[in-house]
Design an enzyme around this catalytic site. Structure first.
Site, short mmCIF file in Angstrom:
data_model
loop_
_atom_site.label_atom_id
_atom_site.label_comp_id
_atom_site.label_asym_id
_atom_site.label_seq_id
_atom_site.Cartn_x
_atom_site.Cartn_y
_atom_site.Cartn_z
N LYS A 48 -6.61 10.55 3.42
CA LYS A 48 -6.53 10.97 2.01
C LYS A 48 -7.86 11.53 1.54
O LYS A 48 -7.92 12.52 0.82
CB LYS A 48 -6.08 9.79 1.15
CG LYS A 48 -4.59 9.51 1.33
CD LYS A 48 -4.15 8.13 0.90
CE LYS A 48 -2.71 7.95 1.38
NZ LYS A 48 -2.23 6.59 1.36
N GLN A 92 -3.32 1.57 -2.10
CA GLN A 92 -2.85 1.61 -0.71
C GLN A 92 -2.05 0.35 -0.39
O GLN A 92 -2.52 -0.76 -0.59
CB GLN A 92 -4.08 1.74 0.22
CG GLN A 92 -3.73 1.91 1.68
CD GLN A 92 -2.99 3.21 1.97
OE1 GLN A 92 -3.36 4.27 1.49
NE2 GLN A 92 -1.94 3.12 2.76
N ASP A 115 1.87 8.21 -6.12
CA ASP A 115 2.72 7.68 -5.06
C ASP A 115 4.19 7.63 -5.52
O ASP A 115 5.08 7.35 -4.72
CB ASP A 115 2.27 6.25 -4.69
CG ASP A 115 1.79 6.15 -3.25
OD1 ASP A 115 2.01 7.11 -2.50
OD2 ASP A 115 1.21 5.10 -2.90
#
Ligand code: NAP
Length: 283
Positions: A48, A92, A115
């Protein structure tokens, strides 16, 4: 058989994004929050960061001790929600067990939820309202589109029903007029479903669970699974056994994983546009 090459599609997506980003007044900002030392998370966070640097995003990596208290994580998110220079916030996964993942995901401002995992964005996706969508399922849709593989009217079988992959992918497929079957660990006679798939998607997390006898001739096979065995990566599909009978297949690595990173890049820009629009409306 043709390989669905996630790496080259990602490259193209990032090139297109770069062009758009250089024209912006402000650099879009992404913050990735990582809790603990999960080795796979370390790899994903690294990807990322690399993507963000390549695109010229303002990037921040917040690394927290695995024993961090939930309140501290929520406080950090609330601060970032109110920071005008931050467009995307990503926590995460997986998180240590003492932290409530759902609560944490739902604390992220829906317009910064790159996300696409908060309940509001999940609901919007299921109602076919434009919103931030989880990166991996969006990546599956975009790689199919890139290779002109028709989804409308196709018999799509998804193995796996997680909030991260299987469920949002089912919504995207339904929204694009596919006929969708979702299988999971309680499905009886899995093969009887997978054998009927024009497009078969495996998102289970079990190396080689999809074998040749479970796949229809000339099917399109999308392997979302990432399984680490002795330091090597494997998909959920027995690639060697399946590759000669299918029309298209994604490799692992080099398939859906690459697309996931590219889609995050797209989501950050989408969030930037949403946040800028909101700022104008507030004035
Ligand atoms: P998950 O939350 O563990 O979900 C796995 C799903 O597989 C569950 O729905 C489970 O059913 C189902 N399942 C388990 N055993 C099964 C069996 N024997 N037969 C049929 N279904 C079975 O995992 P996830 O987060 O969706 O991830 C799935 C895989 O994709 C993992 O390997 C993960 O590493 C990978 N992944 C890859 C990317 C990428 O960028 N390529 C991104 C995210 C995830 P139940 O619901 O009944 O338990």
């Amino acid at each position: 058989m043709e390989l669905l090459d996630g790496k080259s599609v990602k490259k193209q997506i990032l090139e297109e994004l770069k062009e758009k980003i250089t024209k912006l007044d402000r650099k879009p900002g992404l913050v990735v929050i990582q809790v603990g030392e999960d080795p796979a998370s370390k790899v994903y966070v690294g990807q990322k960061e690399k993507m963000s640097n390549e695109l010229g995003y303002k990037y921040e990596h917040i690394k927290l001790n695995e024993k961090v208290e939930e309140k501290e994580v929520l406080d950090i998110i609330n601060k970032l929600n109110n920071d005008d220079t931050i467009d995307g916030i990503l926590v995460q996964m997986p998180l240590p067990k003492h932290l409530d993942s759902k609560k944490i995901q739902n604390t992220i401002d829906k317009n910064k939820d790159v996300d696409g995992l908060c309940d509001i964005n999940a609901g919007k996706l299921s109602h076919n309202v434009d919103t931030l969508v989880p990166c991996t399922p969006k990546g599956v849709m975009d790689i199919l589109k890139h290779y002109n593989i028709e989804v409308e009217g196709a018999n799509v079988v998804i193995v796996g029903r997680s909030d991260l992959v299987g469920k949002p992918l089912a919504s995207l497929m339904i929204n694009n007029n596919a006929t969708v079957t979702i299988c999971h660990s309680k499905t009886k006679n899995l093969e009887s479903f997978t054998k009927n798939a024009d497009i078969l998607i495996a998102a289970v997390g079990k190396k080689g669970i999809i074998t040749s006898n479970m796949v229809k001739d000339n099917a399109v096979v999308i392997d979302v699974g990432i399984n680490r065995v002795d330091g090597k990566l494997y998909g959920d599909v027995d690639f060697e056994g399946v590759k000669d009978k299918v029309s298209y297949i994604t490799p692992v690595p080099g398939g859906v994983g690459q697309m996931t990173v590219a889609e995050l890049g797209k989501n950050v820009l989408k969030a930037y546009n949403m946040n800028e629009k909101e700022k104008i409306l507030k004035k």
